[in-house]
Design an enzyme around this catalytic site. Structure first.
Site, PDB file in Angstrom:
ATOM      1  N   GLY A  54       0.877  -1.258  -0.035  1.00 14.18           N
ATOM      2  CA  GLY A  54       0.158   0.034  -0.036  1.00 14.18           C
ATOM      3  C   GLY A  54       0.694   1.146  -0.013  1.00 14.18           C
ATOM      4  N   SER A  55       0.256   2.468  -0.649  1.00 18.06           N
ATOM      5  CA  SER A  55       1.038   3.725  -0.429  1.00 18.06           C
ATOM      6  C   SER A  55       0.778   4.181   0.949  1.00 18.06           C
ATOM      7  CB  SER A  55       0.624   4.805  -1.545  1.00 18.06           C
ATOM      8  OG  SER A  55       1.026   4.168  -2.775  1.00 18.06           O
ATOM      9  N   GLY A  56       1.373   5.215   1.290  1.00 20.41           N
ATOM     10  CA  GLY A  56       1.089   6.186   2.369  1.00 20.41           C
ATOM     11  C   GLY A  56       2.525   5.741   3.376  1.00 20.41           C
ATOM     12  N   HIS A  57       3.525   5.037   2.771  1.00 22.63           N
ATOM     13  CA  HIS A  57       4.628   4.614   3.622  1.00 22.63           C
ATOM     14  C   HIS A  57       6.013   5.189   2.934  1.00 22.63           C
ATOM     15  CE1 HIS A  57       2.136   1.739   5.817  1.00 22.63           C
ATOM     16  NE2 HIS A  57       1.980   1.062   4.519  1.00 22.63           N
ATOM     17  N   LYS A 105       6.141  -7.725   2.487  1.00 20.33           N
ATOM     18  CA  LYS A 105       5.795  -7.477   3.955  1.00 20.33           C
ATOM     19  C   LYS A 105       4.578  -8.533   4.520  1.00 20.33           C
ATOM     20  CE  LYS A 105       5.246  -2.874   4.011  1.00 20.33           C
ATOM     21  NZ  LYS A 105       5.132  -2.768   2.306  1.00 20.33           N
ATOM     22  N   ASP A 110      -0.671  -8.391   0.473  1.00 23.01           N
ATOM     23  CA  ASP A 110       0.236  -8.398   0.019  1.00 23.01           C
ATOM     24  C   ASP A 110       0.956  -9.888  -0.434  1.00 23.01           C
ATOM     25  OD1 ASP A 110       0.232  -5.827   0.099  1.00 23.01           O
ATOM     26  OD2 ASP A 110       1.928  -5.733   1.460  1.00 23.01           O
ATOM     27  N   HIS A 219      -0.086   0.968   9.633  1.00 24.08           N
ATOM     28  CA  HIS A 219      -1.228   1.374   9.327  1.00 24.08           C
ATOM     29  C   HIS A 219      -2.239   1.604  10.300  1.00 24.08           C
ATOM     30  CE1 HIS A 219       0.287  -1.849   6.821  1.00 24.08           C
ATOM     31  NE2 HIS A 219       0.065  -1.044   5.678  1.00 24.08           N
TER      32      HIS A 219
END
Lengths: 332, 332
Positions: A54-57, A105, A110, A219
């Site tokens: 996911g994005s946001g990292h 991860k 994932d 998250h």
């Protein structure tokens, strides 16, 4: 929490556009996808090292694409796994004829994605090996989880596997050192504030004005302990006890240290944390070989940080020191 | 705003300790001072490039000490000018026999400090030249100020002057390119939230839940316009109009771009901003030669960002591309 963006539904696409324009000599986004790849892909004769999530990292993971680290990073929507089609596009674009290592991860979505991508690779006669990163020491005691999460220690796996691939080692060797890195790395994080997924109204969890949460996931998954804010020394000593005791890291061990900001914690405070980490390790007889202080694996604008230790042997030291050039990490 | 620290009065000292331990191959802190110097200082036969100012702007300035950039960075208390005694210690430690360039952000306290340090240098027969960085386009229209402030563009001055010094150019030449850089660089910032000086109870200014302030200084000095939060495109276009019109940057000009986070704004949003900057420049016929996106000159945990443009000629391009290795910026 105010966000600088246009429409929430465009934020990932526009972020990736910005990243590829800012670092066009190093990376590009495959048209029609959210896959960030080396601008010079495929590198023939080299194992392709591929990750995603996911994005946001940010800068994870697109910021670690480049010589000496990743060949491709798949970017999903914020906190969501990427689509299979992007994985296929990246696999085909980065195939240098020597197979691919997937760095995953440990999150259900994932894992599922990369299992499917492995089947696609088999259809294309591309050999694949996988490593599952599980560095978060906070999780194990909890029930109902799929095991330990992969968090900031993943960046060390990118570095180690990427260096081995850059040396043109075969897939089995790249996989071996990546697994060694997974087996040798431990992380624990703490949150001081929540974050808000773009387009949502509410933060992903609540914390009181004087509270913090230890062991929180990237998250906002629940941590192991919610307490009042403590002085840095007391906080770090408690975290280090859990991390060091977990592997365990023994007296005389050489380690790499990463103090990773979660998004909103200033570098000044990260260095204060690092100072306490260094003092703790000095008292414990553990030697720091190399250090990383900054933002590597964030959670949007969450305040807080994580501490990662990687136990090193001569091989890992040499791979850690190997030069790399990516948007977020350059070593000479 | 929760802070990870021990005692507020120790935060700068402990931050510097952490920085020197994390990057011990590159930098050290002169004992008894808050002066960060190259670990290999003095570099004989090289002009010493020295800067300094209040803390709270990390990685500026200690993070830019190292080969190809600064020889010394003096760190004051948070948002306060450093003491003269630290300047003297740094000057003596970094004196390579070729004189020193002082890079000064345009604030009264910093100017005073470096004027006094220049006298001390004269007493020691160390030739000194100074440049005053005044890149903030927000200020000029305001009365009662000492002129334009030095903000994130200062990092480009460190890079350009540091590269010229690294090439062993004489003091006059290092000063000349530093001044050329000052004359060619423009910055404008925006704040979405205030910050709190460690140990104080209140933020340095107030902003409503839907407000932002354009043109704010790196210590929370008043900006030029307080408005409601706008989409990134509209915000950036407005800022770019002011920046581009100021120098002015002409069609066909090659520039370096820096999108600098103020402390709490995540990299995801900085790349969204960069994307809008790139689109604006594309429409305007200005060419991006090199880009920097991240945290370079922060204001504690303030949310917001600044945009810096540097007009380049062949000489500045070559100096910008020169390799450097510092805690916060490494170029191969």
């Amino acid at each position: 929490m105010k966000k600088v963006m246009n429409k929430p539904e465009d934020i990932v696409k526009e972020m990736l556009e910005g990243m590829s324009k800012a670092h066009r000599r190093l990376v590009e986004v495959i048209p029609g996808t959210q896959a960030v790849v080396r601008a010079d892909a495929p590198v023939m004769g080299k194992v392709a090292v591929i990750t995603g999530g996911g994005s946001g990292h940010e800068p994870a993971h697109g910021g670690f694409v480049g010589k000496g680290m990743l060949d491709a990073a798949l970017a999903g929507a914020v906190f969501c796994s990427p689509p299979l089609s992007d994985g296929i596009a990246a696999l085909e674009r980065c195939n240098g004829g020597k197979g691919a290592l997937f760095i995953i991860k440990n999150y259900t979505g994932d894992i599922l994605l990369f299992d499917m991508l492995e089947e696609e690779a088999q259809d294309r006669d591309i050999p694949v090996k996988k490593v599952l990163v599980t560095d978060d020491v906070a999780v194990e005691e909890r029930e109902g989880t799929t095991g330990r999460r992969g968090v900031a220690g993943t960046v060390f796996v990118h570095k180690i596997a990427g260096a081995m691939a850059d040396k043109r080692a075969p897939l089995e060797e790249v996989h071996r050192v990546a697994q060694k890195c997974v087996d040798s790395v431990r992380t624990l994080g703490v949150a001081l504030s929540p974050c808000i997924v773009p387009g949502r109204d509410k933060p992903n969890f609540e914390l009181g004005a004087d509270e913090m949460e230890l062991g929180i996931g990237i998250h906002g998954e629940p941590g192991v302990e919610r307490t009042s804010l403590r002085p840095a020394r007391e906080l770090v000593d408690g975290m280090m006890g859990r991390i060091v005791g977990d592997l365990p890291f023994e007296r005389g061990q050489e380690v790499a240290v990463m103090v990773n900001g979660m998004g909103a914690t200033p570098l000044m405070e990260l260095y204060v944390v690092f100072n306490e980490v260094a003092k703790y390790l000095d008292r414990t007889g553990i030697d720091i070989y190399r250090s990383y202080v900054g933002e590597y694996m964030t959670s949007l604008e969450m305040a807080g940080f994580s501490i990662t230790l990687l136990a090193l042997d001569e091989e890992l030291k040499s791979l850690l020191d190997h030069p790399c050039e990516t948007p977020a990490l350059t070593q000479r």
